[in-house]
Scaffold this motif. Structure first.
Motif, PDB file in Angstrom:
ATOM      1  N   ARG A  33       0.822  -1.208   0.000  1.00  9.32           N
ATOM      2  CA  ARG A  33       0.000   0.000   0.000  1.00  9.32           C
ATOM      3  C   ARG A  33       0.859   1.262   0.000  1.00  9.32           C
ATOM      4  NH1 ARG A  33      -4.614   1.547  -1.155  1.00  9.32           N
ATOM      5  NH2 ARG A  33      -5.270   2.499   0.799  1.00  9.32           N
ATOM      6  N   LEU A  34       1.988   1.219   0.699  1.00 11.08           N
ATOM      7  CA  LEU A  34       2.894   2.367   0.700  1.00 11.08           C
ATOM      8  C   LEU A  34       3.383   2.644  -0.715  1.00 11.08           C
ATOM      9  CD1 LEU A  34       4.787   4.523   1.829  1.00 11.08           C
ATOM     10  CD2 LEU A  34       6.314   2.703   2.608  1.00 11.08           C
ATOM     11  N   ARG A  35       3.794   1.589  -1.424  1.00 13.90           N
ATOM     12  CA  ARG A  35       4.235   1.791  -2.800  1.00 13.90           C
ATOM     13  C   ARG A  35       3.093   2.303  -3.676  1.00 13.90           C
ATOM     14  NH1 ARG A  35       6.130  -3.179  -6.576  1.00 13.90           N
ATOM     15  NH2 ARG A  35       3.969  -3.758  -6.091  1.00 13.90           N
ATOM     16  N   GLU A  36       1.907   1.790  -3.460  1.00 14.90           N
ATOM     17  CA  GLU A  36       0.766   2.222  -4.269  1.00 14.90           C
ATOM     18  C   GLU A  36       0.511   3.708  -4.106  1.00 14.90           C
ATOM     19  OE1 GLU A  36      -3.807   1.965  -3.385  1.00 14.90           O
ATOM     20  OE2 GLU A  36      -3.077  -0.004  -4.007  1.00 14.90           O
ATOM     21  N   ARG A  37       0.508   4.194  -2.862  1.00 15.61           N
ATOM     22  CA  ARG A  37       0.247   5.611  -2.625  1.00 15.61           C
ATOM     23  C   ARG A  37       1.400   6.477  -3.135  1.00 15.61           C
ATOM     24  NH1 ARG A  37      -3.981   7.472  -3.075  1.00 15.61           N
ATOM     25  NH2 ARG A  37      -4.130   5.614  -4.334  1.00 15.61           N
ATOM     26  N   ALA A  38       2.649   6.029  -2.904  1.00 16.41           N
ATOM     27  CA  ALA A  38       3.797   6.794  -3.377  1.00 16.41           C
ATOM     28  C   ALA A  38       3.818   6.848  -4.905  1.00 16.41           C
ATOM     29  CB  ALA A  38       5.097   6.185  -2.851  1.00 16.41           C
ATOM     30  N   ALA A  39       3.472   5.731  -5.534  1.00 12.97           N
ATOM     31  CA  ALA A  39       3.441   5.692  -7.003  1.00 12.97           C
ATOM     32  C   ALA A  39       2.372   6.621  -7.554  1.00 12.97           C
ATOM     33  CB  ALA A  39       3.203   4.259  -7.476  1.00 12.97           C
ATOM     34  N   ALA A  40       1.239   6.699  -6.845  1.00  9.56           N
ATOM     35  CA  ALA A  40       0.171   7.602  -7.280  1.00  9.56           C
ATOM     36  C   ALA A  40       0.613   9.054  -7.165  1.00  9.56           C
ATOM     37  CB  ALA A  40      -1.091   7.355  -6.458  1.00  9.56           C
ATOM     38  N   VAL A  41       1.317   9.385  -6.069  1.00  6.32           N
ATOM     39  CA  VAL A  41       1.845  10.741  -5.915  1.00  6.32           C
ATOM     40  C   VAL A  41       2.829  11.048  -7.039  1.00  6.32           C
ATOM     41  CG1 VAL A  41       3.307  12.226  -4.472  1.00  6.32           C
ATOM     42  CG2 VAL A  41       1.514  10.842  -3.415  1.00  6.32           C
ATOM     43  N   ALA A  42       3.736  10.113  -7.303  1.00  8.81           N
ATOM     44  CA  ALA A  42       4.729  10.328  -8.359  1.00  8.81           C
ATOM     45  C   ALA A  42       4.054  10.522  -9.715  1.00  8.81           C
ATOM     46  CB  ALA A  42       5.693   9.148  -8.411  1.00  8.81           C
ATOM     47  N   GLY A  43       3.025   9.718  -9.969  1.00  8.97           N
ATOM     48  CA  GLY A  43       2.324   9.844 -11.237  1.00  8.97           C
ATOM     49  C   GLY A  43       1.625  11.170 -11.379  1.00  8.97           C
ATOM     50  N   ARG A  44       0.997  11.617 -10.304  1.00  7.54           N
ATOM     51  CA  ARG A  44       0.294  12.897 -10.383  1.00  7.54           C
ATOM     52  C   ARG A  44       1.285  14.056 -10.518  1.00  7.54           C
ATOM     53  NH1 ARG A  44      -3.893  15.859  -6.187  1.00  7.54           N
ATOM     54  NH2 ARG A  44      -4.387  17.566  -7.586  1.00  7.54           N
ATOM     55  N   LEU A  45       2.449  13.933  -9.867  1.00  8.02           N
ATOM     56  CA  LEU A  45       3.470  14.959 -10.039  1.00  8.02           C
ATOM     57  C   LEU A  45       3.868  15.056 -11.507  1.00  8.02           C
ATOM     58  CD1 LEU A  45       5.792  14.291  -6.956  1.00  8.02           C
ATOM     59  CD2 LEU A  45       4.311  16.264  -7.298  1.00  8.02           C
ATOM     60  N   GLY A  46       4.020  13.891 -12.136  1.00  9.01           N
ATOM     61  CA  GLY A  46       4.358  13.893 -13.546  1.00  9.01           C
ATOM     62  C   GLY A  46       3.301  14.566 -14.389  1.00  9.01           C
ATOM     63  N   GLU A  47       2.033  14.339 -14.059  1.00  8.17           N
ATOM     64  CA  GLU A  47       0.943  14.981 -14.790  1.00  8.17           C
ATOM     65  C   GLU A  47       0.982  16.499 -14.629  1.00  8.17           C
ATOM     66  OE1 GLU A  47      -2.600  13.206 -13.297  1.00  8.17           O
ATOM     67  OE2 GLU A  47      -2.562  11.550 -14.725  1.00  8.17           O
ATOM     68  N   GLN A  48       1.517  16.959 -13.488  1.00  4.93           N
ATOM     69  CA  GLN A  48       1.613  18.397 -13.232  1.00  4.93           C
ATOM     70  C   GLN A  48       2.884  19.005 -13.826  1.00  4.93           C
ATOM     71  OE1 GLN A  48      -0.675  20.415 -11.415  1.00  4.93           O
ATOM     72  NE2 GLN A  48      -1.998  18.639 -11.737  1.00  4.93           N
ATOM     73  N   GLY A  49       3.658  18.177 -14.516  1.00  9.53           N
ATOM     74  CA  GLY A  49       4.881  18.679 -15.134  1.00  9.53           C
ATOM     75  C   GLY A  49       6.093  18.668 -14.243  1.00  9.53           C
ATOM     76  N   VAL A  50       5.983  18.035 -13.069  1.00 10.82           N
ATOM     77  CA  VAL A  50       7.114  17.940 -12.157  1.00 10.82           C
ATOM     78  C   VAL A  50       7.945  16.722 -12.557  1.00 10.82           C
ATOM     79  CG1 VAL A  50       7.852  17.605  -9.768  1.00 10.82           C
ATOM     80  CG2 VAL A  50       5.860  19.041 -10.280  1.00 10.82           C
ATOM     81  N   GLY A  51       9.214  16.952 -12.848  1.00 10.28           N
ATOM     82  CA  GLY A  51      10.071  15.878 -13.311  1.00 10.28           C
ATOM     83  C   GLY A  51      11.373  15.813 -12.557  1.00 10.28           C
ATOM     84  N   PRO A  52      12.305  14.990 -13.019  1.00 11.30           N
ATOM     85  CA  PRO A  52      13.599  14.831 -12.354  1.00 11.30           C
ATOM     86  C   PRO A  52      14.305  16.165 -12.123  1.00 11.30           C
ATOM     87  CG  PRO A  52      13.325  13.149 -14.021  1.00 11.30           C
ATOM     88  CD  PRO A  52      12.167  14.090 -14.181  1.00 11.30           C
ATOM     89  N   GLY A  53      14.755  16.346 -10.890  1.00 11.42           N
ATOM     90  CA  GLY A  53      15.485  17.555 -10.524  1.00 11.42           C
ATOM     91  C   GLY A  53      14.620  18.709 -10.066  1.00 11.42           C
ATOM     92  N   ASP A  54      13.305  18.658 -10.320  1.00 10.15           N
ATOM     93  CA  ASP A  54      12.417  19.716  -9.840  1.00 10.15           C
ATOM     94  C   ASP A  54      12.251  19.603  -8.329  1.00 10.15           C
ATOM     95  OD1 ASP A  54      12.019  20.745 -12.375  1.00 10.15           O
ATOM     96  OD2 ASP A  54      10.240  19.512 -12.756  1.00 10.15           O
ATOM     97  N   ARG A  55      11.979  20.725  -7.687  1.00  6.79           N
ATOM     98  CA  ARG A  55      11.829  20.740  -6.240  1.00  6.79           C
ATOM     99  C   ARG A  55      10.360  20.842  -5.849  1.00  6.79           C
ATOM    100  NH1 ARG A  55      15.270  22.337  -9.430  1.00  6.79           N
ATOM    101  NH2 ARG A  55      14.778  24.541  -9.104  1.00  6.79           N
ATOM    102  N   VAL A  56      10.008  20.099  -4.779  1.00  6.39           N
ATOM    103  CA  VAL A  56       8.645  20.111  -4.248  1.00  6.39           C
ATOM    104  C   VAL A  56       8.727  20.343  -2.741  1.00  6.39           C
ATOM    105  CG1 VAL A  56       6.523  18.799  -3.907  1.00  6.39           C
ATOM    106  CG2 VAL A  56       7.837  18.512  -6.030  1.00  6.39           C
ATOM    107  N   LEU A  57       8.050  21.386  -2.253  1.00  7.56           N
ATOM    108  CA  LEU A  57       8.035  21.679  -0.827  1.00  7.56           C
ATOM    109  C   LEU A  57       6.990  20.811  -0.144  1.00  7.56           C
ATOM    110  CD1 LEU A  57       8.965  23.385   1.606  1.00  7.56           C
ATOM    111  CD2 LEU A  57       7.239  25.088   0.961  1.00  7.56           C
ATOM    112  N   LEU A  58       7.421  20.067   0.880  1.00 10.06           N
ATOM    113  CA  LEU A  58       6.539  19.187   1.641  1.00 10.06           C
ATOM    114  C   LEU A  58       6.494  19.661   3.086  1.00 10.06           C
ATOM    115  CD1 LEU A  58       4.862  16.613   2.126  1.00 10.06           C
ATOM    116  CD2 LEU A  58       7.022  15.345   2.302  1.00 10.06           C
ATOM    117  N   VAL A  59       5.300  20.034   3.550  1.00  8.61           N
ATOM    118  CA  VAL A  59       5.120  20.507   4.924  1.00  8.61           C
ATOM    119  C   VAL A  59       4.075  19.610   5.580  1.00  8.61           C
ATOM    120  CG1 VAL A  59       4.714  22.500   6.396  1.00  8.61           C
ATOM    121  CG2 VAL A  59       5.533  22.846   4.055  1.00  8.61           C
ATOM    122  N   ALA A  60       4.536  18.648   6.352  1.00 12.25           N
ATOM    123  CA  ALA A  60       3.628  17.684   6.968  1.00 12.25           C
ATOM    124  C   ALA A  60       4.257  17.140   8.241  1.00 12.25           C
ATOM    125  CB  ALA A  60       3.313  16.537   5.999  1.00 12.25           C
TER     126      ALA A  60
END
Length: 530
Positions: A33-60
């Motif tokens: 399940r961890l991989r499933e959720r992480a993979a979904a996040v990665a996929g959605r980032l790709g849909e938003q144009g976020v790719g290798p080397g781009d920075r994403v701020l995570l506040v959690a």
């Protein structure tokens, strides 16, 4: 060429039903399940144009969803910029702007600061909610494998404040994170059969690299406390029967004050990993006696992925020491000219190894100053003994460590100088029984001004993370200065700041001429390390 998210993918393939994460409410997440959720996040980032080397701020905070988002960012080949959940929006806006992030992710239950920072910079914002269902079903956009990364590719940016200038982003690479996890799996004998419990913040290098990454590499399970409270942590220990726990000295002290004598509840606990500040010997002994497990103390910095030295298994811990260099790492104590000093002599601690950062983000001058021939200059003063065990003596700079958090006086002072009634300010650390050190400020105000200390703290809290706000405040007519006009912190009378943190008031008029101590009076310091 291994992405630091690869262990999650590997364990999900080999043991998908093994528990990876547990939350306070008892929810369990398998590696599958961890991989499933992480993979979904990665996929959605790709849909938003976020790719290798781009920075994403995570506040959690330290919730399982932090891991979902974090490993999703890494799996996409992007760089996770993790920030303190207590930071006000202007701190977050500075970090987001300096790192040139493409997106801001903020946990739904924390303050509106992440959203405000995103709006200020016109950045897209995702509100993260339990389960991260908003990322969509895995089959809709998920990636199949973590994006290939080189060892020297940056994986995470963790910002550290400096005694001069603005906070700098320490570039921790995929190689750094993998090396840190591998060495702790080795020295602590962590395997897939181990269960960990921690109340450490995952946005900090200790929780993120030394605990989470290590547990995920081993294939063990990790129980997360969203916010540390001794009663909650004790309840999690009783519920999940961990084999090791991780925290800072203030946590061990709090557990000792809260725990009853039901030692049978902790029979499976074999190891407690302590860092972030110096551990008092009496706390170590009392904890080991009460809980029947060994506290292993170590030393590291954000710039060394939280790792550098550690007390090693099979060797008795030496009071006042933080162990010897971890396997694959080296520690050197040097004089001001860079010459290595023999055992027993005090000098600046230098560290070398696969855990040393790549450099500071967009700070070539600061990187060149800190990194020389592969060695990191820590700014800490220490000495080794004949066995190679390191003792931290003091700090070259005026860093204050409050409950394991680094507080840099210059940053706090710059904020205090923004107050219209403050004309002089000096921030120092004073010894505190619970936090190790407390943040204290001695200030002078403009003629005729009356400054309410409670109102000052509230004002500062709007501009600083809560742990940086001075809890001890003294008001004086003028701060002591040297011949050049520089404020002399060592000449401040510590007696001005002995009031209880909860009831501290401005110094009384009769005492305002006592800011300067007699010549030669040292500033109090407990000498804890970063």
């Amino acid at each position: 060429m291994t992405n630091a998210a690869a262990p999650v993918w590997n364990h999900a393939a080999s043991t998908p039903d093994r528990i990876a994460l547990r939350g306070e409410e008892g929810e369990e997440w398998t590696y599958g399940r961890l991989r499933e959720r992480a993979a979904a996040v990665a996929g959605r980032l790709g849909e938003q144009g976020v790719g290798p080397g781009d920075r994403v701020l995570l506040v959690a905070p330290s919730v399982p969803e932090f891991a979902f988002a974090y490993y999703g960012i890494l799996a996409a080949g992007a760089i996770a910029v993790t920030a303190n959940t207590m930071a006000p929006h202007r701190e977050l806006a500075y970090i987001a702007g300096d790192a040139e992030v493409s997106l801001v992710l903020g946990w739904h239950a924390i303050t509106p600061a992440p959203k405000q920072a995103a709006d200020e910079l016109s950045l897209p914002y995702w509100e993260l909610r339990p389960g991260l269902a908003e990322t969509g079903p895995a089959e809709a956009c998920a990636i199949l494998d973590a994006h290939p990364r080189e060892d020297d590719d940056t994986a995470a940016l963790l910002y550290t404040s400096g005694t001069t200038g603005r906070p700098k982003g320490s570039q921790l690479t995929h190689g750094n994170l993998n090396a840190c996890a591998a060495v702790f799996c080795d020295v602590h004998a962590i395997t897939g059969d181990d269960c960990a419990v921690t109340g450490l913040p995952l946005f900090h290098v200790f929780g993120q690299a030394c605990v989470m990454a290590t547990t995920m590499r081993a294939g063990g399970s990790l129980t997360l406390l969203e916010r540390f409270h001794p009663s909650t942590m004790l309840a999690m220990i009783r519920r999940d029967h961990p084999t090791f726990i991780a925290g800072v000295p203030t946590m061990w002290n709090a557990l000792l004050r809260t725990a009853d004598d039901t030692g049978a509840d902790f029979t499976g606990l074999r190891l407690a990993s302590s860092g972030g500040a110096s551990l008092p010997v009496e706390v170590m002994r009392a904890f080991e006696e009460r809980f029947g497990c060994t506290i292993v103390e170590g030393y590291g910095l954000t710039e060394t992925t939280g790792a550098a030295t550690c007390h090693l298994a099979g060797r008795p811990a030496k009071p006042g020491h933080v162990g010897r260099a971890l396997p694959g790492c080296a520690v050197s104590v040097r004089d001001d000219d860079g010459h290595e000093l023999p055992p027993g002599q005090v000098g600046e601690v230098h560290i070398k190894g696969p855990i040393v950062m790549k450099g500071y983000w967009n700070r070539p001058d600061a990187t060149a100053e800190a990194l020389r021939d592969g060695w990191l200059r820590t700014g800490d003063l220490g000495a080794t003994d004949d066995d190679g065990d390191l003792r931290i003596v003091d700090r070259k700079k005026d860093l204050v460590i409050r409950g394991g958090y680094n507080v840099y006086p210059r940053e706090v002072e710059e904020v205090l100088y923004e107050h219209p009634d403050i004309v002089e300010a000096a921030v120092i650390g004073v010894p505190d029984e619970f936090y190790g050190e407390e943040v204290a400020a001695v200030i002078a105000v403009r003629p005729g001004a009356r400054l309410d200390v409670s109102e000052l703290r509230a004002w500062a809290k709007e501009r600083l993370s809560a742990y940086k706000v001075p809890h001890l405040v003294a008001v004086v007519d003028e701060l002591p200065k040297g011949a050049t006009g520089k404020i002399l912190k060592r000449a401040i009378d510590p007696a001005l700041l002995k009031a209880d943190a909860g009831t501290a008031e401005a110094a009384e008029p009769a005492r305002r001429d006592r800011a300067a101590a007699p010549p030669g009076t040292p500033r109090t310091s407990d000498g804890t390390h970063a």
